[in-house]
Scaffold this active site. Structure first.
Site, PDB file in Angstrom:
ATOM      1  CD  GLU A 281      -2.917   0.732   2.503  1.00  0.00           C
ATOM      2  OE1 GLU A 281      -4.122   0.484   1.921  1.00  0.00           O
ATOM      3  OE2 GLU A 281      -2.821   1.150   3.412  1.00  0.00           O
ATOM      4  CD  GLU A 284      -2.583   0.707  -4.315  1.00  0.00           C
ATOM      5  OE1 GLU A 284      -3.577   0.688  -4.962  1.00  0.00           O
ATOM      6  OE2 GLU A 284      -2.642   0.047  -3.178  1.00  0.00           O
ATOM      7  CB  CYS A 301      -6.813  -2.349   6.477  1.00  0.00           C
ATOM      8  SG  CYS A 301      -5.170  -2.063   5.954  1.00  0.00           S
ATOM      9  CB  SER A 321      -5.363   0.843  -1.170  1.00  0.00           C
ATOM     10  OG  SER A 321      -4.143  -0.072  -1.141  1.00  0.00           O
ATOM     11  CE  LYS A 360     -10.021  -7.830   9.188  1.00  0.00           C
ATOM     12  NZ  LYS A 360      -9.317  -7.664   7.873  1.00  0.00           N
ATOM     13  CD  GLU A 363     -11.208  -9.054   4.727  1.00  0.00           C
ATOM     14  OE1 GLU A 363     -10.469  -8.518   4.081  1.00  0.00           O
ATOM     15  OE2 GLU A 363     -10.940  -9.229   5.916  1.00  0.00           O
ATOM     16  CD  GLU A 368     -14.130 -17.460  -6.874  1.00  0.00           C
ATOM     17  OE1 GLU A 368     -13.172 -18.741  -6.866  1.00  0.00           O
ATOM     18  OE2 GLU A 368     -15.178 -17.907  -6.115  1.00  0.00           O
ATOM     19  CB  CYS A 513      -8.670  -3.391  14.643  1.00  0.00           C
ATOM     20  SG  CYS A 513      -8.734  -3.124  13.109  1.00  0.00           S
TER      21      CYS A 513
END
Length: 585
Positions: A281, A284, A301, A321, A360, A363, A368, A513
């Site tokens: 990241e 990037e 994230c 991102s 999560k 997620e 795919e 988090c």
């Protein structure tokens, strides 16, 4: 400057700011007034009526959570009549609540159960009005059980006001009131982003995380499976609370030991992949910033935030991102790089992630791209609360465990990896490495600390000077705050102006988090501050403070990935996004 007023609570003098509620004034003198619908994260609305008090000289009773105290007033918080009224209110609530505590996932952590015990309720004088309502188990992350709802309204207020999602509301009125997704659809069909803040704020067992612990137990009993586990940054500063430990205590070493006692074959740390995320990241961002790419770059994230963006702000997809979350990067590396190291095929490895987040769970099957190894890169996610339950089931005395170390080669982490667990942490970690990528020099000493990204303020803005290169950043947490930031970017674009910021960090949950939907119950800003302090203490005592300094990160690029942003890195560590409808068919 705020005006201070002089009041009394049970005859005891106290000075408070004008506008302070009776409830808050009582807490100033260590007097506890019971509540059920009230939560420090939310505006009080006086739904349950348990917090009634008296004012000297008045025949009325007042709800302490919504009534401001005034100059010279003397509040009476407890007398026989008040206690009896509160007890009757509790009994009325319990008359409409199932008596199934032993089978409830909130047994032992239920606020209604606790109050019933404190008031010594041993009988039910009112006729039961419990209505059997079906569970909604359509979400991969949370379960809605309206049968146990006490109509306090917390979840709806969280979903609507704090998260700006509007997936939940109170339907019908009077005795027919129940909690349900808006339009009375299922959770899977609703705009729900699976953040779990509804479950974190529910006082009873009406909303809770989907329990996936059996999947983990079964995998560890399967001799054909090599079962590995990763732990997220925020878990280490919260797990101790489940064992009556100090809030914010860093329990990394004991966590590693407990996971080995449970039966995992290898113990890794998501912090390693947080360092990996920064390499991808951060590269990037620097490429976009220096070569004229789409700005602002927005972090990716947080899966609840990704889901929210795809539903509410899909026009920002080019700004996102493409880097996967650390959990998914760790899963991909586990079933490729690590699998090669230990001579295993991807389908022979069962990959478990311990996360502070209910989203999560969603997620890992999002699309795919979550199967870049050819198999599910992460097979199962359990929350901090679920892990605590497993440790207790196994009879492990967590507080007596000796500290152990993480396994290699994908476990070692830098301080930058651990600060991912708090709001502003991803931005700070990225800036530490971006400085090196831009200048070719490492930050030294306290210069690695970016104070502008830290704290619980809803939106933080700063201009960072990297040896003459100015980078404008914003950090937002809690989705109602995020909306303000993105609306400002949209407005600037509509007026033909550049974005107010170059780089934006977003976390869906308040504080990041550390107060995710799967963390221990009872999270407030005081608890958040303690967990945040634990995260930064872990960072400060790290030998390496920057992601690019992690020797295991350097090795994986040399031996396996090539360089940040390489073709192989994109295959394993990056993803893409699509516009999603608010209501699914």
């Amino acid at each position: 400057m705020s005006t201070m007023i002089n009041v009394k609570v049970n005859g005891k003098d106290v000075q408070v700011q004008k506008g302070t509620t009776i409830l808050a004034a009582a807490r100033n003198v260590q007097v506890k007034i019971p509540t059920l619908c009230q939560h420090p994260d939310l505006e009080a609305w006086g739904s349950c009526g348990i917090c009634v008090v008296k004012l000297e000289g008045s025949p009325k009773m007042f709800r302490a959570c919504t009534t401001p105290i005034e100059e010279g007033q003397n509040v009476i918080t407890h007398d026989p009549e008040i206690v009896q009224v509160r007890k009757s209110v509790l009994q009325l609530i319990m008359a409409n609540h199932p008596n199934e505590c032993l089978y409830c996932p909130r047994n032992g952590t239920c606020e209604l159960q606790t109050l019933a015990g404190e008031f010594g309720i041993r009988e039910q004088p009112f006729q039961s009005g419990v209505k059997r309502l079906p569970k909604d188990e359509t979400s991969p992350a949370i379960v809605l059980d309206p049968y146990k709802c006490i109509a306090c309204g917390r979840c709806a207020h969280v979903c609507q006001e704090m998260q700006n999602v509007w997936a939940l509301e109170m339907l019908s009125r009077g005795d027919e009131t129940r909690i349900a997704p808006a339009a009375d659809v299922s959770l899977a069909e609703s705009p729900c982003i699976k953040c779990g803040q509804c479950s974190a704020h529910c006082p009873v067992g009406a909303i809770y995380e989907r329990d996936d612990t059996k999947k983990v137990w079964d995998a560890m009993q399967d001799p054909s499976k090599h079962v590995v586990v990763q732990i997220a940054p925020a878990v280490r500063v919260a797990i101790g609370e489940c064992f009556e430990g100090q809030r914010g205590a860093v329990e990394t070493g004991r966590l590693y030991a407990a996971l080995r006692r449970l039966g995992f074959d290898a113990v890794f740390d998501t912090n390693f992949a947080a360092d990996l995320t920064i390499m991808e990241e951060g590269t990037e961002f620097v490429n976009r910033f220096t070569k004229g790419g789409v700005l602002p770059l927005i972090t990716s994230c947080c899966p609840a935030w990704v889901d929210y963006m795809e539903k509410y702000y899909s026009d920002f997809i080019p700004n996102f991102s493409t880097a996967k979350s650390p959990m998914m990067m760790q899963g991909a590396i586990t079933k490729t790089y690590y699998a090669q190291k230990v001579g295993k095929k991807p389908n022979e490895i069962y990959s478990v992630a311990i996360m502070p987040c209910t989203a999560k769970k969603y997620e890992i099957g999002r699309d795919e791209h979550m199967k870049s190894s050819g198999e599910h890169d992460v097979d199962c996610v359990i929350t901090t609360r679920e892990l605590a339950k497993m440790i207790k089931e196994a009879g492990i005395d967590f507080n007596q465990l000796s500290e152990e170390t993480v396994d290699s080669p994908i476990g070692q982490y830098s301080g930058a990896g651990t600060v991912f667990g708090v709001t502003g942490g991803v931005m700070e970690a990225a800036l530490r490495t971006a400085y090196t990528l831009i200048t070719g020099e490492d930050l030294q000493g306290d210069a690695v600390n970016f104070a502008a990204t830290r704290g619980l303020k809803g939106v933080k803005e700063a201009e960072i000077d990297i040896k003459g290169t100015k980078v404008k950043i914003a950090v937002a947490h809690t989705l109602s705050n995020v909306s303000r930031v993105l609306d400002a970017v949209r407005a600037a674009k509509a007026e033909g102006k550049p974005s107010p910021w170059d780089f934006i960090e977003v976390m869906a949950c308040p504080g990041g988090c550390i107060s995710g939907g799967g963390q221990p119950y009872g999270t407030t800003d005081e608890v958040r501050a303690q967990r945040i302090a634990g995260i930064y203490s872990d960072d400060e005592r790290s030998v390496k403070r920057c992601s690019h300094q992690n020797p295991d990160i350097q090795k994986i690029y040399t031996d396996f990935l090539g360089e940040p942003g390489s073709h192989k890195a994109h295959e394993l560590l990056h993803t893409h996004y699509v516009e999603r409808p608010l209501y699914q068919k």
